[in-house]
Design a protein around this motif. Sequence first.
Motif: not given
Length: 320
Positions: A274, A293-294, A296-297, A300
């Motif tokens: 990633q 977006s990745r 941010k994922q 988390k």
Amino acid sequence: MLRLENITKIYSTDLVLKNINWEIKKGEKIGLIGSNGAGKTTQLKILIGEEEQTSGSIIKESNIKISYLKQEFDLNMNNSVRDELLSAFEEIQIISHKINALEVEMLNKKDSIDPDNLNTLINKISNHQRKFEDLGGYLISAKVDKILPILGFSEEEAGDLVSNFSCGWQMKIALGKIMLLQPDLLLLDEPTNHLDLDTICWLEEYLLPLKTSIIVISHDRYFIDKICKKIVFIDSGISKTYNGNYSFFIKQKLLDEQSQNKAYQLQKKELEIQKRYIDRFRASATRSTQAKSREKQISKIKKVDNVLKKTKSPIFKFPE
């Protein structure tokens, strides 16, 4: 019987206990293990109220009697073995001394005391004698006589000073004082320290048939393995319970570490994939939104610990 829930302990800025959750049921014998400084003795001190947890709860049955055999034995070296065992019944001994003092006072004043004061002394003695009997004061000598041979002392040795005996025999006296009080839960902090092999074997044979719940801290892996059928392992301030003896714990802990290491390697590989995608398309006009977006994922995701870097093995000694 007793449960620790979400216990933490902070000394100044040092977080010793982070998330402690375990319980002991009636009749269970638990080994509390972990590296030096893991907070094992701290937990025992919290259980007896000698220290307070920073947060969390101790949930226990009402009127539970907890006794603690510390590494330094609480003994009067100038007492005889018999007198030292009798001193376990502290409240009874205090009442006995009060009765003796009142009887001496009454005897000294028998010719001069007026009837009212005499009746007052008689009533005081009578009240103390009732309490003495209610507490089992007339039974304690028989209880001591019964436990002396169990501890290995002869009638003659019972009159010898505590200071005349070795550390192993002094441990027996300290343990005898505790067991005379019939605790519901017995806490043992390094009970085999400085003991010879014969005394360790005696201690094992004494503890095994007991119905009393027991929590043991010990660096003697063979002692823990024989006595305890549940292990609570403390690592980085967090507890984990293993329902088996020490040998079971070692095998299961290895399986857990292998499983965690596999999960760590898989997650590490996936995160690297990633990260390469994010680095490649961060500035792309068409895929920058997907890259962000990745990112941010990933932020988390709960990271799997590298168990090889994290774990400190408990330190054990091996009897010679």
